[in-house]
Design an enzyme around this catalytic site. Sequence first.
Site, short mmCIF file in Angstrom:
data_model
loop_
_atom_site.label_atom_id
_atom_site.label_comp_id
_atom_site.label_asym_id
_atom_site.label_seq_id
_atom_site.Cartn_x
_atom_site.Cartn_y
_atom_site.Cartn_z
N ASP A 28 0.57 -1.22 0.59
CA ASP A 28 -0.38 -0.21 0.32
C ASP A 28 1.04 1.08 0.09
O ASP A 28 2.29 1.77 0.64
CB ASP A 28 -0.81 -0.40 1.61
CG ASP A 28 -2.16 1.11 1.02
OD1 ASP A 28 -3.39 0.37 1.08
OD2 ASP A 28 -1.41 2.24 0.77
N ILE A 29 0.37 2.34 -0.83
CA ILE A 29 1.44 3.03 -0.69
C ILE A 29 1.06 4.43 -0.03
O ILE A 29 2.42 5.45 0.50
CB ILE A 29 0.76 4.27 -2.31
CG1 ILE A 29 2.13 5.01 -2.76
CG2 ILE A 29 -0.18 5.07 -2.01
CD1 ILE A 29 1.46 5.59 -3.84
N ASN A 85 -12.73 -3.28 2.69
CA ASN A 85 -13.97 -1.86 2.65
C ASN A 85 -14.50 -1.63 1.74
O ASN A 85 -14.39 -2.13 0.24
CB ASN A 85 -12.75 -0.72 3.15
CG ASN A 85 -12.21 -0.95 4.14
OD1 ASN A 85 -12.55 -0.85 5.26
ND2 ASN A 85 -10.64 0.06 4.02
N GLY A 91 -15.19 3.14 3.91
CA GLY A 91 -14.09 4.04 3.45
C GLY A 91 -13.56 3.08 2.33
O GLY A 91 -11.96 4.02 2.28
N GLN A 92 -13.95 2.35 1.29
CA GLN A 92 -13.85 1.77 0.16
C GLN A 92 -13.19 3.43 -0.39
O GLN A 92 -14.04 4.74 -1.73
CB GLN A 92 -14.13 1.47 -0.62
CG GLN A 92 -14.06 0.67 -1.99
CD GLN A 92 -14.92 -1.02 -2.80
OE1 GLN A 92 -15.75 -0.78 -1.45
NE2 GLN A 92 -14.24 -1.13 -3.91
N HIS A 98 -10.07 -5.20 -2.93
CA HIS A 98 -8.92 -5.37 -2.47
C HIS A 98 -8.68 -6.07 -1.15
O HIS A 98 -9.79 -5.66 -0.59
CB HIS A 98 -8.44 -4.27 -2.79
CG HIS A 98 -8.76 -2.94 -2.48
ND1 HIS A 98 -9.59 -2.61 -3.07
CD2 HIS A 98 -8.51 -2.26 -1.35
CE1 HIS A 98 -10.39 -0.71 -2.68
NE2 HIS A 98 -9.24 -0.66 -1.15
N HIS A 100 -6.96 -5.31 2.29
CA HIS A 100 -5.73 -5.56 3.42
C HIS A 100 -5.48 -6.45 4.06
O HIS A 100 -6.06 -6.63 3.93
CB HIS A 100 -6.23 -4.45 3.89
CG HIS A 100 -6.67 -2.99 3.16
ND1 HIS A 100 -5.70 -1.91 2.89
CD2 HIS A 100 -8.14 -3.11 2.78
CE1 HIS A 100 -6.77 -1.02 2.38
NE2 HIS A 100 -7.96 -1.84 2.23
P1 5GP Z 1 -9.45 1.41 0.89
O1 5GP Z 1 -9.69 2.65 1.61
O2 5GP Z 1 -10.48 1.89 -0.54
O3 5GP Z 1 -9.59 0.07 1.03
O4 5GP Z 1 -7.77 1.00 0.62
C1 5GP Z 1 -7.38 1.88 -0.60
C2 5GP Z 1 -6.23 1.89 -0.98
O5 5GP Z 1 -5.38 2.02 -1.77
C3 5GP Z 1 -5.56 3.00 0.30
O6 5GP Z 1 -5.17 1.89 1.35
C4 5GP Z 1 -4.28 3.10 -0.70
O7 5GP Z 1 -3.20 3.85 0.34
C5 5GP Z 1 -4.53 2.58 -1.74
N1 5GP Z 1 -3.74 3.06 -3.01
C6 5GP Z 1 -4.50 3.87 -3.57
N2 5GP Z 1 -3.65 4.72 -4.29
C7 5GP Z 1 -2.51 3.66 -4.34
C8 5GP Z 1 -1.69 3.47 -5.98
O8 5GP Z 1 -1.64 4.04 -6.40
N3 5GP Z 1 -0.45 2.95 -5.14
C9 5GP Z 1 -0.46 1.73 -3.77
N4 5GP Z 1 0.55 1.45 -4.09
N5 5GP Z 1 -1.41 1.53 -3.39
C10 5GP Z 1 -2.64 2.75 -3.78
#
Ligand code: 5GP
Length: 112
Positions: A28-29, A85, A91-92, A98, A100
């Site tokens: 994750d970034i 999520n 918070g998706q 995906h 985590h």
């Molecule tokens: P969500 O909040 O949808 O469950 O998680 C999305 C996740 O994707 C977040 O934790 C966010 O940091 C990660 N993310 C978003 N854009 C990128 C990206 O371009 N590269 C990587 N490695 N992670 C990303």
Amino acid sequence: MTIFDKIINKEIPAQIVFEDEKCLAFRDINPQAPVHVLLIPKRPIPTMNDVQPSDAELMGYLMVKAPEIAKQLGVAEKGYRLVINTNAHAGQTVSHIHIHIIGGRALSWPPG
Ligand code: 5GP
């Protein structure tokens, strides 16, 4: 089309920790713990609400791969959390399912 498709297609870089024909796992970034990896199916499904009975094999495959990746990353024995999520209240932010994989420190429960 989301940013994760671009990662799958290697159009933008990511720190990939596992890849095969069905899935991709990358760091994750914006990590929330020492180990924070996202495991995604290569076939995009927007949210858990879109999962169909015909996706059972793929979703099961991800559930088999997640602990393998946790072992590879060295967090399996002490423990880790798998999180999916779904939509706004959870918070998706990316509409491509995906998982985590979060570990490397003690995690609080319940989530905020
Ligand atoms: P969500 O909040 O949808 O469950 O998680 C999305 C996740 O994707 C977040 O934790 C966010 O940091 C990660 N993310 C978003 N854009 C990128 C990206 O371009 N590269 C990587 N490695 N992670 C990303």
